[in-house]
Design a protein around this motif. Structure first.
Motif, PDB file in Angstrom:
ATOM      1  N   GLY A   1       0.635  -1.207  -0.050  1.00  0.00           N
ATOM      2  CA  GLY A   1       0.025   0.070  -0.096  1.00  0.00           C
ATOM      3  C   GLY A   1       0.790   1.345   0.010  1.00  0.00           C
TER       4      GLY A   1
ATOM      5  N   TRP B   1      -7.599  -2.096   3.759  1.00  0.00           N
ATOM      6  CA  TRP B   1      -7.251  -3.113   3.002  1.00  0.00           C
ATOM      7  C   TRP B   1      -7.473  -4.253   3.852  1.00  0.00           C
ATOM      8  CZ3 TRP B   1      -2.217  -3.686  -0.439  1.00  0.00           C
ATOM      9  CH2 TRP B   1      -2.163  -2.301  -1.274  1.00  0.00           C
TER      10      TRP B   1
ATOM     11  N   PRO C   1      -6.624  -4.753  -1.714  1.00  0.00           N
ATOM     12  CA  PRO C   1      -6.918  -3.136  -1.642  1.00  0.00           C
ATOM     13  C   PRO C   1      -8.360  -3.139  -2.148  1.00  0.00           C
ATOM     14  CG  PRO C   1      -4.843  -3.914  -2.772  1.00  0.00           C
ATOM     15  CD  PRO C   1      -5.816  -5.038  -2.711  1.00  0.00           C
TER      16      PRO C   1
END
Length: 475
Positions: A17, A71, A217
């Motif tokens: 991320g 996420w 995600p």
């Protein structure tokens, strides 16, 4: 950083991320997982999917890194359907040249630099589907043996054999391209590598892939991640071209530098001469006496008398304390002790001791012939002319030698090291017979001219070369 390391880092950043910004307006990944689970329940209820064993909950200790709050972690088997291909046998009975046949997708149809499979070399008749597995455009196939764990996205319909796993029904959770990069990421590949079984050929199965953990995600962020990756990867490819050119230049320079160092050493220009060193002529006498004694004791065979050395043969001038000799006169040949062992025999034996061929260790077996350092020189093979790896090297430990390498002992290990360096410094092509199957036979090997320095100078030369080569290799 190598291009491959850079690609790996980009994917790893993406999976953590860190490649694009999060957007609080994105639907969280937990909602994607819930929809996926609801669809799975529906498919099972409608008889379209078999109910599988419940996968274990992911523990904190299994999570290799932290992810953003919106996420989610999940086992792959909870996110999509995983099936295995099937192989109609004998396959020849099902192959067809009919253009309307079903695409028969094999590992050989893949391009390792592409994420898609677009065509097949072979097709099968419709009856083959009963013993195989149909796949469709958009499905993923994952190799489960050989180069296991490599994903490809199908751009064709067809059928797959049992060397493939099929991933489908993923669109509730994953953007297709994000899933591709997830499966290529280092943390997923590491899990595949640990899970794969088999000593010779590693193998993945459906259960092992299902138990692999992955990151999810938000769907919108997956799209942004894919766009960023696909913007960066062409830049990495450009970097790779420059990197590879520089590596090639660097390698060529290193090779030339090493060759120059060796040439200088063998011409007596690398270290200073010392007038107090015992001349090489005395060393040659000691070798001749020791060799005569070994012949008398039956430890080595007497060789044919070698031709005298003419001035025209000498490639360069040497110091007065050095001597020109033929290789066969200064080494003790142990070729008679070599015993070849077939590949099948080697495979049956426990892997304990090194088994040497023409250019180094080729296997390990459970017994040995030699247990002291000896000089090995390649007897045959393209490397005699290409010189991509050493043709002369010191074998150590306990080991076996086949009949693709000549075996020599000498007056001491230092002398053998010096001879190996000398052989690596010269062009042996004029002593090699054949081009398709180059060979350096014993008769020609014995004729090779060697410039021998005093033993103390050999010691200085070997030490200096080892220091320089280590510096070049570690630069």
């Amino acid at each position: 950083m190598t291009p491959e390391q850079l690609r790996t880092s980009i994917l790893q950043y993406a999976m953590e991320g860190k490649l694009v910004k999060q957007d609080s307006n994105d639907e969280p990944a937990s909602e994607l997982v819930k929809r996926s689970q609801d669809k799975k329940i529906e498919l099972i209820k409608n008889g379209e999917l078999k109910k599988s064993k419940k996968l274990p909950v992911i523990t904190d200790g299994e999570k290799p890194f932290n992810i953003p709050d919106n996420w989610a972690w999940s086992r792959l088997g909870d996110l999509f359907t995983i099936l295995r291909g099937g192989s109609p046998r004998p396959i020849k009975s099902f192959l067809t040249n009919d253009e309307n046949g079903i695409n028969w997708i094999k590992i050989g149809d893949t391009d390792p630099n592409s994420k898609y499979i677009t065509k097949t070399e072979e097709k099968i008749i419709p009856e083959g589907l009963k013993k195989s597995r149909a796949v469709h455009i958009g499905d993923f196939v994952l190799s489960n043996s050989m180069s296991f764990g490599r994903p490809y996205i199908l751009k064709i319909n067809g059928a797959v054999h049992d060397g493939w796993l099929i991933i489908s029904d993923y669109d509730q959770v994953f953007n297709k391209d994000f899933l591709y990069y997830l499966l290529l990421s280092s943390f997923v590949k590491k899990q595949f590598s640990i899970a794969a079984t088999g000593s010779t050929v590693k193998n993945l199965n459906r259960e092992r892939v299902a138990n692999t953990i992955g990151v999810i995600p938000p769907l919108e962020e997956q799209k942004r991640i894919v766009a960023k990756i696909e913007k960066l990867m062409p830049l990495v490819d450009e970097y790779a071209e420059s990197y590879n050119r520089l590596q090639k230049i660097d390698n060529e320079f290193e090779d030339k530098l090493k060759q120059s160092v060796l040439q200088y050493a063998m011409e007596g220009k690398l270290v200073k001469q010392n007038l107090s060193d015992e001349p090489a002529s005395e060393l040659i006498k000691k070798i001749e006496n020791e060799k005569a004694e070994l012949i008398k004791e039956g430890k080595i065979k007497k060789s044919k008398k070698l031709p005298a050395i003419t001035d025209d043969e000498k490639p360069f001038d040497i110091s007065d304390s050095w001597e020109w000799v033929r290789l066969g006169s200064i080494l003790y040949n142990l070729d008679g002790k070599r015993v070849p062992v077939s590949v099948s025999e080697r495979n049956k034996k426990a892997k304990v001791y090194d088994y040497y061929g023409a250019s180094g260790v080729i296997d390990k077996i459970d017994n040995y012939i030699f247990s002291k350092p000896l000089l090995l020189i390649s007897e045959d093979g393209a490397n005699l002319l290409a010189r991509r790896t050493p043709i002369a090297f010191i074998a150590t430990g306990k080991y076996w030698v086949n009949n693709h390498a000549h075996v020599f002992d000498g007056i001491n290990l230092l002398f053998l090291k010096y001879i190996s360096i000398f052989i690596e410094s010269i062009d042996v092509s004029k002593y090699v017979t054949g081009t398709a199957q180059p060979k350096l036979n014993q008769q020609n090997l014995n004729k090779i001219l060697v410039a021998v320095p005093p033993l103390e100078e050999q010691k200085r030369i070997v030490a200096k070369i080892e220091k320089i080569m280590n510096s070049i290799n570690n630069h």
